[in-house]
Write a protein that holds these residues in place. Structure first.
Motif, short mmCIF file in Angstrom:
data_model
loop_
_atom_site.label_atom_id
_atom_site.label_comp_id
_atom_site.label_asym_id
_atom_site.label_seq_id
_atom_site.Cartn_x
_atom_site.Cartn_y
_atom_site.Cartn_z
N LEU A 1 0.82 -1.21 0.00
CA LEU A 1 0.00 0.00 0.00
C LEU A 1 0.86 1.27 0.00
O LEU A 1 0.59 2.22 -0.74
CB LEU A 1 -0.93 0.00 1.23
N GLU A 2 1.93 1.29 0.83
CA GLU A 2 2.77 2.49 0.88
C GLU A 2 3.54 2.67 -0.43
O GLU A 2 3.76 3.80 -0.88
CB GLU A 2 3.72 2.43 2.07
N GLU A 3 3.93 1.56 -1.08
CA GLU A 3 4.60 1.65 -2.37
C GLU A 3 3.64 2.20 -3.43
O GLU A 3 4.03 3.02 -4.28
CB GLU A 3 5.13 0.29 -2.80
N LYS A 4 2.40 1.76 -3.35
CA LYS A 4 1.38 2.25 -4.29
C LYS A 4 1.18 3.76 -4.12
O LYS A 4 1.03 4.49 -5.09
CB LYS A 4 0.07 1.49 -4.07
N GLU A 5 1.19 4.21 -2.86
CA GLU A 5 1.02 5.63 -2.59
C GLU A 5 2.18 6.44 -3.19
O GLU A 5 1.97 7.49 -3.80
CB GLU A 5 0.95 5.87 -1.08
N ILE A 6 3.41 5.93 -3.02
CA ILE A 6 4.58 6.64 -3.54
C ILE A 6 4.57 6.65 -5.07
O ILE A 6 4.81 7.69 -5.70
CB ILE A 6 5.89 5.98 -3.02
N ILE A 7 4.27 5.48 -5.68
CA ILE A 7 4.25 5.40 -7.14
C ILE A 7 3.18 6.31 -7.72
O ILE A 7 3.39 6.97 -8.74
CB ILE A 7 4.04 3.93 -7.60
N ALA B 1 10.92 12.59 -0.93
CA ALA B 1 10.96 11.88 0.35
C ALA B 1 10.52 12.79 1.50
O ALA B 1 9.76 12.38 2.39
CB ALA B 1 12.37 11.34 0.62
N GLU B 2 10.97 14.04 1.47
CA GLU B 2 10.59 14.99 2.52
C GLU B 2 9.10 15.32 2.45
O GLU B 2 8.44 15.47 3.48
CB GLU B 2 11.42 16.27 2.37
N THR B 3 8.57 15.41 1.21
CA THR B 3 7.15 15.73 1.04
C THR B 3 6.27 14.59 1.55
O THR B 3 5.27 14.82 2.24
CB THR B 3 6.83 16.01 -0.44
N LEU B 4 6.63 13.35 1.21
CA LEU B 4 5.81 12.19 1.55
C LEU B 4 6.12 11.62 2.94
O LEU B 4 5.41 10.72 3.40
CB LEU B 4 5.98 11.10 0.49
N LYS B 5 7.21 12.12 3.55
CA LYS B 5 7.62 11.63 4.88
C LYS B 5 7.99 10.14 4.85
O LYS B 5 7.63 9.37 5.75
CB LYS B 5 6.52 11.86 5.92
N TYR B 6 8.67 9.73 3.79
CA TYR B 6 9.18 8.37 3.67
C TYR B 6 10.70 8.42 3.54
O TYR B 6 11.25 9.41 3.02
CB TYR B 6 8.61 7.67 2.43
N PRO B 7 11.39 7.36 3.92
CA PRO B 7 12.85 7.32 3.74
C PRO B 7 13.20 7.35 2.25
O PRO B 7 12.44 6.84 1.41
CB PRO B 7 13.26 5.99 4.38
N ILE B 8 14.34 7.92 1.92
CA ILE B 8 14.77 8.05 0.53
C ILE B 8 14.89 6.69 -0.15
O ILE B 8 14.64 6.55 -1.35
CB ILE B 8 16.12 8.83 0.45
N GLU B 9 15.26 5.64 0.65
CA GLU B 9 15.41 4.30 0.08
C GLU B 9 14.08 3.78 -0.46
O GLU B 9 14.04 3.11 -1.50
CB GLU B 9 15.95 3.32 1.14
N LYS B 10 12.98 4.10 0.23
CA LYS B 10 11.67 3.65 -0.24
C LYS B 10 11.25 4.40 -1.51
O LYS B 10 10.58 3.83 -2.38
CB LYS B 10 10.63 3.83 0.87
N ILE B 11 11.64 5.66 -1.61
CA ILE B 11 11.34 6.43 -2.82
C ILE B 11 12.09 5.83 -4.01
O ILE B 11 11.52 5.66 -5.10
CB ILE B 11 11.72 7.92 -2.65
N LYS B 12 13.35 5.50 -3.81
CA LYS B 12 14.15 4.90 -4.88
C LYS B 12 13.59 3.56 -5.30
O LYS B 12 13.52 3.24 -6.50
CB LYS B 12 15.61 4.75 -4.42
N ALA B 13 13.17 2.76 -4.32
CA ALA B 13 12.61 1.44 -4.63
C ALA B 13 11.31 1.57 -5.42
O ALA B 13 11.07 0.82 -6.38
CB ALA B 13 12.38 0.66 -3.34
N ALA B 14 10.47 2.54 -5.05
CA ALA B 14 9.21 2.77 -5.76
C ALA B 14 9.47 3.25 -7.18
O ALA B 14 8.78 2.85 -8.13
CB ALA B 14 8.36 3.78 -5.00
N LEU B 15 10.49 4.10 -7.33
CA LEU B 15 10.83 4.61 -8.67
C LEU B 15 11.31 3.48 -9.57
O LEU B 15 10.98 3.43 -10.76
CB LEU B 15 11.90 5.70 -8.57
#
Length: 428
Positions: free
Chosen positions: A96-102, A123-137
């Motif tokens: 679910l959190e990956e879906k939100e980021i994507i 990452a700062e906007t969504l309040k998620y770690p940068i690693e999760k942003i990279k993984a979603a990308l």
């Protein structure tokens, strides 16, 4: 020198609102004028309009990218890139959190399909770690079309190369480490650095050319439909000019309100003002029609060879010449041709196409800049790509063909046509 108040008389041209609107109305295209008439009818109860037949409109629609095209059958709900990607996200098995980021990344794509915001900012906007942003990308970059979600051109091309059924290691290295040399076509340098043959480098470049630097292209894009303001039918020695004013709504006075002038004296002032506005609109439309017809007749008369024989032949013609023939100001001609198109036997052209500057040839006769640009395109298309023509060499070739053009003019025309310099065109 005295300081004081003095009374003087002088003549000035005061632009009334109606005169200003009449000037604007002249430069409206058929579509713009149609919309303007409808707006006037909404504001003025005395104006009745009769819409043109839809069949007449659809038969006249064309695109700027094809010779003729009927509008019937075009799907107005073309799939946009974001909706296409979101459909894929629904079918993709992610948390679910990956879906939100994507989902956020999809909405952050620019017109080319690239991620323009830094991943740190996201990452700062969504309040998620940068690693999760990279993984979603990385997940988004697996979606179609290939290259979507790239952070730059280099990554976009590499993502597409990795999707190929076959591996092209030389092409990947060229994109990864030698992209600037690829843009400059420095084949010898690339071949030397990679310790491969020039032929292998050129073969890899052919693979790179098949990639799409703009993966978002083709999604949600509407065909660029226009309505030609004129048709020129040149099936004989006497071309026929047709002004497409039949595509405009027809206006008339609402008889019910006109009768109220006598039956309701208290409303007569308002009705009189609205009646004046109607008459002004009708008069302005009529004047616009006359001006456009006069300008188009001169264009066809001067550029007769273009319409009857070949789209490659235009004689020098300026707006000032046209204005002198029909006794109107040059600025009026400029407004009359602005945003206007003509449908010819050769395709659809903006009216401004037919105005070209004069260039003296060796025989003392006038040639047009249009002819020079055509010849410039031809010479560059036929040149030796390993030893392309410099601007001075092009000047020398044209001089042999009777065109006396300066190197500065050639450089200006080349830049206008979007053609690179000889050093940039060279295939090493």
């Amino acid at each position: 020198m005295k300081v004081g108040l003095f009374q003087t008389q002088r003549q000035t041209l005061a632009l009334t609102n109606q005169l200003r609107q009449a000037i604007e109305l002249l430069q409206y295209s058929t579509m713009d004028l149609s919309q303007f008439i409808k707006e006037q009818a909404m504001d003025n109860p005395l104006i009745d309009i009769e819409e043109p037949r839809m069949s007449a409109i659809s038969e006249t629609y064309v695109t700027s990218t094809s010779k003729y095209k009927n509008i019937d059958g075009i799907n107005s709900e073309d799939l946009t890139l974001s909706s296409y990607l979101l459909q894929q996200l629904i079918d993709f098995n992610v948390k679910l959190e990956e879906k939100e980021i994507i989902n956020y990344l999809i909405m952050s794509l620019n017109d080319k399909g690239y991620i323009v915001d830094s991943l740190t900012e996201i990452a700062e906007t969504l309040k998620y770690p940068i690693e999760k942003i990279k993984a979603a990308l990385e997940i988004l970059q697996q979606f179609d079309p290939a290259g979507i979600g790239a952070e730059n051109l280099q990554q976009c091309l590499l993502l597409q190369l990795k999707r190929k059924n076959r591996k092209f290691p030389i092409a990947e290295i060229m994109v990864k480490d030698h992209l600037e040399d690829v843009a400059r076509k420095n084949w010898d340098k690339i071949a030397k650095d990679l310790a491969v043959s020039v032929e292998e480098v050129k073969h890899s470049f052919a693979i790179i050319k098949t990639l799409n630097p703009n993966p978002a292209s083709g999604y949600g894009e509407k065909p660029n439909y226009i309505i030609p303001d004129f048709q020129v039918i040149a099936d004989s020695e006497d071309p026929i000019i047709v002004l497409n004013d039949h595509l405009l709504p027809k206006i008339s006075v609402n008889q019910h309100y006109e009768m109220d002038l006598t039956s309701h004296p208290e409303a007569s002032d308002y009705i009189k003002i609205q009646l004046q506005h109607y008459r002004w609109l009708a008069r302005s439309i009529s004047q616009r029609k006359t001006t456009l017809q006069n300008v188009m007749e001169i264009i066809v008369q001067k550029q007769r060879t273009f319409f009857i024989e070949s789209p490659n032949i235009l004689v020098p013609l300026t707006m000032k010449e046209v204005s002198e023939v029909i006794s109107i100001h040059e600025s009026t001609v400029s407004r009359a041709v602005k945003n206007k198109y003509v449908q010819t036997n050769h395709g659809v052209y903006p009216l401004k196409t037919f105005f070209t500057s004069k260039i003296k040839n060796m025989s003392g006769k006038d040639s047009s800049s249009f002819v020079v640009k055509k010849q410039l395109i031809k010479l560059i298309a036929e040149e030796n790509k390993e030893n392309p023509l410099s601007d001075q060499q092009i000047v020398d070739v044209m001089k042999l063909e009777g065109l006396d053009i300066s190197r500065r003019t050639i450089s200006k025309y080349r830049n206008q046509l979007g053609i690179s310099s000889s050093s940039m065109r060279k295939e090493r």
